[in-house]
Design a protein around this motif. Structure first.
Motif, PDB file in Angstrom:
ATOM      1  N   ALA A  17     -75.732  -8.314  50.454  1.00 23.54           N
ATOM      2  CA  ALA A  17     -76.325  -7.027  50.067  1.00 23.54           C
ATOM      3  C   ALA A  17     -75.345  -6.216  49.224  1.00 23.54           C
ATOM      4  O   ALA A  17     -75.739  -5.569  48.241  1.00 23.54           O
ATOM      5  N   ALA A  18     -74.069  -6.265  49.587  1.00 26.73           N
ATOM      6  CA  ALA A  18     -73.068  -5.526  48.821  1.00 26.73           C
ATOM      7  C   ALA A  18     -72.925  -6.128  47.423  1.00 26.73           C
ATOM      8  O   ALA A  18     -72.770  -5.399  46.429  1.00 26.73           O
ATOM      9  N   LYS A  19     -72.995  -7.434  47.351  1.00 17.65           N
ATOM     10  CA  LYS A  19     -72.908  -8.082  46.034  1.00 17.65           C
ATOM     11  C   LYS A  19     -74.092  -7.663  45.157  1.00 17.65           C
ATOM     12  O   LYS A  19     -73.969  -7.521  43.945  1.00 17.65           O
ATOM     13  N   GLN A  20     -75.225  -7.432  45.815  1.00 18.67           N
ATOM     14  CA  GLN A  20     -76.420  -6.998  45.093  1.00 18.67           C
ATOM     15  C   GLN A  20     -76.342  -5.510  44.741  1.00 18.67           C
ATOM     16  O   GLN A  20     -77.137  -5.012  43.960  1.00 18.67           O
ATOM     17  N   GLY A  21     -75.373  -4.812  45.348  1.00 13.52           N
ATOM     18  CA  GLY A  21     -75.215  -3.391  45.072  1.00 13.52           C
ATOM     19  C   GLY A  21     -76.041  -2.496  45.961  1.00 13.52           C
ATOM     20  O   GLY A  21     -76.150  -1.295  45.725  1.00 13.52           O
ATOM     21  N   LEU A  22     -76.632  -3.062  47.008  1.00 10.26           N
ATOM     22  CA  LEU A  22     -77.472  -2.261  47.905  1.00 10.26           C
ATOM     23  C   LEU A  22     -76.639  -1.485  48.906  1.00 10.26           C
ATOM     24  O   LEU A  22     -76.973  -0.359  49.274  1.00 10.26           O
ATOM     25  N   THR A  23     -75.586  -2.083  49.364  1.00 13.59           N
ATOM     26  CA  THR A  23     -74.737  -1.446  50.376  1.00 13.59           C
ATOM     27  C   THR A  23     -73.293  -1.507  49.910  1.00 13.59           C
ATOM     28  O   THR A  23     -72.947  -2.345  49.063  1.00 13.59           O
ATOM     29  N   PRO A  24     -72.464  -0.628  50.441  1.00 13.10           N
ATOM     30  CA  PRO A  24     -71.044  -0.711  50.086  1.00 13.10           C
ATOM     31  C   PRO A  24     -70.404  -1.948  50.697  1.00 13.10           C
ATOM     32  O   PRO A  24     -70.881  -2.488  51.693  1.00 13.10           O
ATOM     33  N   TRP A  25     -69.310  -2.380  50.065  1.00 19.21           N
ATOM     34  CA  TRP A  25     -68.595  -3.539  50.602  1.00 19.21           C
ATOM     35  C   TRP A  25     -67.979  -3.154  51.943  1.00 19.21           C
ATOM     36  O   TRP A  25     -67.349  -2.102  52.058  1.00 19.21           O
ATOM     37  N   PRO A  26     -68.172  -3.962  52.950  1.00 18.12           N
ATOM     38  CA  PRO A  26     -67.580  -3.634  54.255  1.00 18.12           C
ATOM     39  C   PRO A  26     -66.061  -3.788  54.206  1.00 18.12           C
ATOM     40  O   PRO A  26     -65.516  -4.459  53.329  1.00 18.12           O
ATOM     41  N   ALA A  27     -65.432  -3.131  55.174  1.00 18.81           N
ATOM     42  CA  ALA A  27     -63.969  -3.238  55.243  1.00 18.81           C
ATOM     43  C   ALA A  27     -63.577  -4.656  55.665  1.00 18.81           C
ATOM     44  O   ALA A  27     -64.347  -5.349  56.335  1.00 18.81           O
ATOM     45  N   ILE A  28     -62.380  -5.048  55.237  1.00 18.20           N
ATOM     46  CA  ILE A  28     -61.915  -6.398  55.593  1.00 18.20           C
ATOM     47  C   ILE A  28     -61.583  -6.415  57.086  1.00 18.20           C
ATOM     48  O   ILE A  28     -60.778  -5.605  57.555  1.00 18.20           O
ATOM     49  N   PRO A  29     -62.192  -7.305  57.829  1.00 16.88           N
ATOM     50  CA  PRO A  29     -61.863  -7.360  59.265  1.00 16.88           C
ATOM     51  C   PRO A  29     -60.464  -7.938  59.485  1.00 16.88           C
ATOM     52  O   PRO A  29     -59.897  -8.591  58.601  1.00 16.88           O
ATOM     53  N   LYS A  30     -59.959  -7.663  60.702  1.00 19.62           N
ATOM     54  CA  LYS A  30     -58.599  -8.141  60.978  1.00 19.62           C
ATOM     55  C   LYS A  30     -58.563  -9.667  61.091  1.00 19.62           C
ATOM     56  O   LYS A  30     -57.606 -10.314  60.669  1.00 19.62           O
ATOM     57  N   VAL A  31     -59.600 -10.180  61.689  1.00 17.34           N
ATOM     58  CA  VAL A  31     -59.644 -11.641  61.862  1.00 17.34           C
ATOM     59  C   VAL A  31     -60.706 -12.205  60.920  1.00 17.34           C
ATOM     60  O   VAL A  31     -61.877 -11.834  61.003  1.00 17.34           O
ATOM     61  N   LEU A  32     -60.255 -13.060  60.038  1.00 22.69           N
ATOM     62  CA  LEU A  32     -61.185 -13.678  59.085  1.00 22.69           C
ATOM     63  C   LEU A  32     -61.553 -15.082  59.564  1.00 22.69           C
ATOM     64  O   LEU A  32     -60.727 -15.799  60.125  1.00 22.69           O
ATOM     65  N   ASN A  33     -62.785 -15.425  59.334  1.00 19.88           N
ATOM     66  CA  ASN A  33     -63.239 -16.753  59.747  1.00 19.88           C
ATOM     67  C   ASN A  33     -64.253 -17.244  58.725  1.00 19.88           C
ATOM     68  O   ASN A  33     -65.282 -16.624  58.513  1.00 19.88           O
ATOM     69  N   ASP A  34     -63.926 -18.372  58.109  1.00 17.49           N
ATOM     70  CA  ASP A  34     -64.880 -18.926  57.138  1.00 17.49           C
ATOM     71  C   ASP A  34     -65.762 -19.992  57.763  1.00 17.49           C
ATOM     72  O   ASP A  34     -66.532 -20.661  57.077  1.00 17.49           O
ATOM     73  N   GLY A  35     -65.636 -20.148  59.056  1.00 17.35           N
ATOM     74  CA  GLY A  35     -66.519 -21.084  59.755  1.00 17.35           C
ATOM     75  C   GLY A  35     -66.081 -22.529  59.697  1.00 17.35           C
ATOM     76  O   GLY A  35     -66.791 -23.399  60.188  1.00 17.35           O
TER      77      GLY A  35
END
Lengths: 338, 450
Positions: free
Chosen positions: B106-124
């Motif tokens: 949604a943020a990439k589409q410009g609908l919502t602001p980009w969320p803050a970077i979380p402390k723990v990242l997980n790409d699955g």
């Protein structure tokens, strides 16, 4: 079409939350069922409620109509019910000195139709609902009559006492957005019902939302953004219900239709609105998928012999189909989601 | 606004990193099989090269290996690129694994602001180390083994001078010996040497061919025959001279005539033979008049006989005739060989062997291993027949006893009795078949035992 803004969604979400709270005063201990019913209504879908007698199906529908200030009619389906009894009949009347047939609208001409024990009506009568549910109009003697908007069919059926019933044809089942199974209440809920209710009395429910506001909310649902990746997930999920398209579909005889995909998308948008989001998500699809798909897939003989249910097959499907389209290389393994 | 822009950049950077990781994983996945195959083939080639090439250099193999590795890497990249993920896909992967309800989309589409970077990242995803490391490790082990394993270079048998057949050496030794002793006429020796040179002049690979060995064998037999013949004639002539010298007075005319004939015949054969004694000796013998030996000085005659003896001895000592013929020195070895070949024969005659008597290129008997691989001789050593003295430990088939005795037949009188007397005597088992068998069965038994 302009996508819904955060402000609009937040306002609508508050209204929907108040609806949910009010319905929870009508039906105790069925929060998930209420959420799904509201999701289905917001997605403009028809809902088939299946459960034992006395679990509050009719009360839920009546409460919903009162909260939304929408016109509601209840039709008790019986084997001798005729199509004209629900669609309306032309009546011979004298008008301006001439005798002519004048259409007398039936109980379908309302906002919410409570089709009680729908499977007790004959297939002929059941099929009379097809046009009304899909195209929201009724054709009698070659003349089409538009049904009021919004129009919802909330049907109930009893999973027991199947003697003298007519199972709903697949075409009609497919027109129901959700098939919801109402489960029995736990002890705490029963105690609360016994404490707060009297036998024969109806709960006091105040109107929460005007019909016009509700229609605005319905329009807003359509403007919820459905990301391409979510649409792709829906497409892959529906495709995977067909035999040979996934490992889990090995025991499915017939998979879901494109209407199921549309239903998933609409319901995902509705759930996004309920969660005050401007966009639908994978999680929304996953949450509403069992309700959308369980009456749209037909298991084969082996699955029925093994005692497998549609719900179990759908759970397997949801585990098998990943959110993202790309596969993982063998040098990587799936890690636990955070 | 700056914070949101910063989040945007950070998310996109993270997405690039994740997509790089996924793409690297795909590349490594597609690389593993070709790498293993190439390592296996490469290690085999290295081992072969190290064995076959004496001047094996690592320079070119290293360059070729690097080129092949590069080609495999490119091929794997080409195969994997169909599965490569863009950073946008990586964003979806991240929002799905972190259960972000598609906020990034949604943020990439410009609908919502980009969320803050979380402390723990997980790409699955996480690396599957055993799967990741096994192919390169296996490739390294294979190549390392092919490089480090001690492999001896194949001896350059083709470059080394081939050892010529022993018969040629023997013949040359004879030529040398006969030349040194000046026993034989040079023409014969030159001809013999020329023939050996002809055999030697052919391709080395042909030295041990059947035709070459046949020719060698024929040459040797011819040489041997000539040696035997000359030795025999010299001895006969010398013995005739000796008889004439020592017994001239006592000898009858008939005996004298016979001895003179033997001398003449020996001399004639010496002259006619292909191998002739050296011209000096032959002239001396020819110039000799056996009937007038008394005219010669005894020392001269003795010297002539000694020369003839020495020549005959030289002929007998020649290598080409070793083990052949009834020569004095070679006779012992020939006897020894005969004993060896006739070992086991009862009458001293050469035993008839299955598979032939041998030829120029093989010994007598059947060739070993004709019917398959010869089993290892596990019972090596002498086999000795043991006679069991303890009969309780005899084996089946052992002869325990030989006895010349009659069967112990119970001769108690049986049969009809009258007044307590037995009339007829038992005949052992004959009663059984005589009294219990049917007439046809009796006839059959009688016919059988006739």
């Amino acid at each position: 079409m302009e996508h819904a803004s955060e402000t609009e969604v937040t306002d609508a979400g508050k209204h929907v939350r108040s609806l949910s709270n009010a319905l929870q005063q009508v039906l105790f201990g069925q929060e998930e069922l209420i959420q799904l019913v509201l999701t289905g209504i917001l997605a403009r879908g028809h809902i088939l409620l299946e459960g034992l007698p006395g679990l509050g199906k009719t009360e839920l529908v009546k409460g919903l109509s009162r909260i939304l200030q929408l016109e509601t009619r209840r039709v008790q389906f019986t084997p001798d019910l005729l199509p004209g009894d629900i669609t309306g009949n032309p009546v011979l009347q004298e008008k301006e000195g001439k005798r002519q047939f004048v259409f007398q609208p039936g109980p379908l001409f309302t906002n919410i139709v409570l089709a009680d024990e729908i499977n007790r009506a004959s297939p002929k009568t059941q099929s009379a609902l097809l046009e009304a549910m899909q195209e929201r109009r009724v054709t009698v003697l070659g003349e089409s009559h538009q049904l009021p908007s919004p129009f919802f069919v909330l049907a109930t059926q009893n999973p027991i006492e199947l003697e003298g019933t007519y199972p709903l044809p697949e075409a009609q089942l497919d027109r129901f957005l959700f098939k919801l199974e109402i489960t029995r209440n736990d002890v705490d809920t029963l105690e609360r019902i016994v404490t707060d209710r009297d036998l024969g009395s109806e709960p006091d429910v105040n109107p929460i939302m005007e019909a016009s506001t509700f229609i605005d909310v319905l329009a807003l649902v359509r403007r919820i953004y459905l990301p391409d990746v979510v649409a792709n997930y829906i497409a892959r999920l529906v495709d995977a219900t067909h035999p040979g398209q996934s490992e889990s579909a090995g025991k499915i005889k017939f998979g879901a239709s494109p209407r199921a995909a549309l239903s998933l998308a609409a319901a995902a948008k509705a759930r996004a609105l309920m969660n005050e989001r401007t966009h639908a998500s994978f999680e929304d699809v996953k949450f509403i998928a069992p309700s959308v798909l369980r009456h749209r897939i037909i298991l084969d003989y082996n699955a029925r012999v093994e005692g497998l249910t549609s719900n179990e097959i759908i759970s397997l499907l949801l585990e098998e189909i990943p959110f993202q389209a790309g596969k993982n290389p063998r040098t990587l393994q799936q890690s636990a989601s955070s | 606004m700056n914070g949101e822009h910063s989040n945007d950049n950070q998310w996109r950077k993270l997405a690039s990193q994740v997509s790089s990781k996924i793409n690297l994983a795909w590349w490594l996945d597609k690389l593993s099989t070709p790498l293993l195959i190439a390592a296996l083939a490469g290690s085999c080639l290295i081992l072969i090269a190290r064995r076959e090439l004496t001047d094996f250099s690592w320079f070119y193999p290293s360059i070729i290996g690097a080129i092949i590795l590069l080609a495999i890497g490119l091929l794997s990249w080409w195969r994997a690129r169909g599965n490569f993920e863009s950073p946008d896909h990586a964003l979806v992967r991240m929002e799905a694994s972190m259960k972000m309800c598609n906020k990034l989309s949604a943020a990439k589409q410009g609908l919502t602001p980009w969320p803050a970077i979380p402390k723990v990242l997980n790409d699955g995803t996480r690396w599957r180390w055993p799967r990741l490391l096994s192919p390169p490790l296996a490739a390294l082990i294979l190549l390392g083994a092919s490089i480090l394993l001690p492999v001896s270079t194949r001896s350059n048998a083709g470059d080394l001078p081939m050892d010529e057949p022993q018969a040629w050496k023997d013949l040359e030794a004879d030529i040398e010996s006969l030349t040194q002793e000046e026993t034989v006429e040079k023409d014969y020796l030159e001809e013999l040497e020329e023939r050996i040179e002809q055999l030697r002049g052919q391709n080395q690979e042909e030295w041990y061919s059947h035709s070459s060995i046949e020719a060698t064998d024929a040459l040797r037999e011819m040489h041997q025959g000539e040696l035997d013949k000359m030795e025999r004639n010299l001895r006969r002539a010398e013995q005739a001279l000796e008889s004439l010298q020592e017994n001239s007075g006592e000898m009858s005319d008939q005996s004298r005539e016979r001895i003179l004939d033997a001398f003449s015949e020996a001399l004639e054969q010496l002259e006619q033979g292909k191998m002739k004694p050296n011209s000096e000796l032959l002239e001396k013998i020819k110039a000799l008049d056996p009937e007038n030996l008394a005219q010669l000085e005894p020392q001269q005659l003795e010297q002539l006989r000694e020369s003839m003896k020495q020549s005959a001895k030289n002929c007998a000592q020649c290598q080409g005739g070793a083990g052949k013929g009834p020569s004095q020195d070679g006779g012992a070895s020939q006897d020894w060989l005969d004993d060896l070949l006739n070992e086991g024969s009862d009458n001293g005659q050469p035993q008839e062997r299955e598979g032939g008597k041998g030829g120029v290129n093989r010994g007598p008997g059947s060739a070993p291993g004709v019917l398959g691989q010869i089993s290892p001789d596990v019972n090596s050593g002498d086999l000795e027949g043991l006679q069991s003295e303890d009969l309780s430990k005899s084996l089946p088939g052992d002869l325990l006893e030989l006895r010349d005795s009659k069967h112990d037949v119970d001769k108690t009188k049986v049969g009809l009795r009258a007044g307590g007397n037995v009339d007829n005597e038992s005949e052992g088992g004959s009663r059984v078949w005589k009294e219990s068998l049917l007439p046809s069965e009796k006839r059959a038994l009688k016919n059988f035992f006739k």
